[in-house]
Design an enzyme around this catalytic site. Structure first.
Site, PDB file in Angstrom:
ATOM      1  N   LYS A  76      -5.212   2.932  -2.883  1.00 57.08           N
ATOM      2  CA  LYS A  76      -4.550   2.299  -1.747  1.00 57.08           C
ATOM      3  C   LYS A  76      -5.505   2.147  -0.567  1.00 57.08           C
ATOM      4  CE  LYS A  76      -0.666   1.666  -3.808  1.00 57.08           C
ATOM      5  NZ  LYS A  76      -0.263   0.288  -4.176  1.00 57.08           N
TER       6      LYS A  76
ATOM      7  N   TYR B  19      -4.884   8.400  -6.519  1.00 56.18           N
ATOM      8  CA  TYR B  19      -3.927   7.352  -6.170  1.00 56.18           C
ATOM      9  C   TYR B  19      -4.202   6.822  -4.764  1.00 56.18           C
ATOM     10  CZ  TYR B  19       0.439   5.282  -4.502  1.00 56.18           C
ATOM     11  OH  TYR B  19       1.363   4.443  -3.940  1.00 56.18           O
TER      12      TYR B  19
ATOM     13  N   SER C 258       0.854  -1.177   0.000  1.00 53.91           N
ATOM     14  CA  SER C 258       0.000   0.000   0.000  1.00 53.91           C
ATOM     15  C   SER C 258       0.894   1.231   0.000  1.00 53.91           C
ATOM     16  CB  SER C 258      -0.935  -0.044   1.218  1.00 53.91           C
ATOM     17  OG  SER C 258      -1.760   1.101   1.292  1.00 53.91           O
TER      18      SER C 258
END
Length: 279
Positions: free
Chosen positions: A150, A146, A132
């Site tokens: 994660k 983005y 992650s």
């Protein structure tokens, strides 16, 4: 001796994970879209299987797992490392950019995980490590899309850990901060081609400038992280979350303090929405 299955192994953390595993005597299945790049780095190693794998291709993921088991008999450690970033304001990020980063970071991770779990279940043993980011615990301006991928990885991993723990399988989420890899280079980080002037003097503009200045000046040492991961892999009871980097630890502590403070401030209103309890 363990057998590793590593995605995104042709550069960055992936290459370092391959190196550390081989040096300590483990078997490694190293995958990348172009496996030739792995062979060029490590040569014809007897304990290395380099396999072509585009993680967004489920059939290719299953084929790579079959190759791994045929060559080494089992898989002990799965490292879902393949991924890339996108830098830009939410409004600046196109639908195509969003779809591309989700296709690799989330759907690709799921494809590989689904491909490898039948083997881990048969073994009643294994360790899934999902890479992650600090962005998976705390989002930030300029990295919203983005970070959302994660966040998805962390949500998937939390549930997966509960699902497979009774089957002898561990799950660990690795959360690196800023490490001196090529992540901020153009090959690993997409910058939105269009920018909106209104964001230039907001945190988004600041992040764009900082990212350019920080490239290859990050505080974290990737080689140290790769070595530290071995301790996680060898732990009898590995952690669900493993942050790496002092910046990550500071960010987690800051967010935890913020969440606790905000919850305390608004707690009375939060709990007021329950049905009244009977006297």
């Amino acid at each position: 001796m363990k057998t590793w299955f590593i995605t995104g192994a042709s550069r960055g953390f992936g290459t370092l994970f391959v190196k550390e595993a081989l040096e300590r005597g483990d078997n490694v299945v190293a995958t990348a879209r172009n496996a030739r790049a792995i062979v060029d780095k490590f040569g014809d190693h007897p304990r290395l299987l380099a396999a072509n794998l585009d993680v967004t291709d489920e059939a290719q993921a299953r084929a790579a797992v079959e190759q791994a088991v045929k060559r080494f008999g089992r898989i002990d450690v799965v490292v879902n490392n393949a991924g890339f970033g996108v830098l830009g304001a939410i409004e600046e990020t196109s639908a195509a950019d969003v779809e591309a980063v989700y296709r690799t970071n989330v759907f690709g991770l799921l494809a590989v995980t689904r491909a490898v779990l039948p083997q881990l279940r048969r073994q009643r043993a294994g360790h899934v490590i999902n890479i992650s980011s600090i962005g998976g615990y705390r989002s930030a301006a300029g990295f919203g899309v983005y970070a959302s991928t994660k966040f998805a990885v962390e949500g998937i991993s939390e549930a997966l850990a509960d699902e497979v723990m009774p089957l002898g399988i561990h799950v660990t989420i690795v959360e690196p901060g800023y490490f001196r890899t090529d992540f901020l280079d153009g090959g690993s980080l997409t910058t939105t081609p269009s920018t909106i002037p209104d964001y230039a003097d907001t945190p988004v503009g600041a992040v764009r400038r900082i990212a350019a200045d920080l490239n290859h000046q990050q505080p974290g040492d990737p080689a140290r992280l790769a070595k530290a991961l071995l301790q996680v892999v060898d732990a009898e009871q590995p952690p669900l979350r493993m942050p790496f980097g002092s910046d990550t630890v500071a960010a987690i502590e800051q967010k935890n303090a913020f969440v606790a403070g905000e919850l305390a401030q608004w707690r009375a209103l939060a709990v007021s929405t329950d049905f009244p309890t009977s006297p």
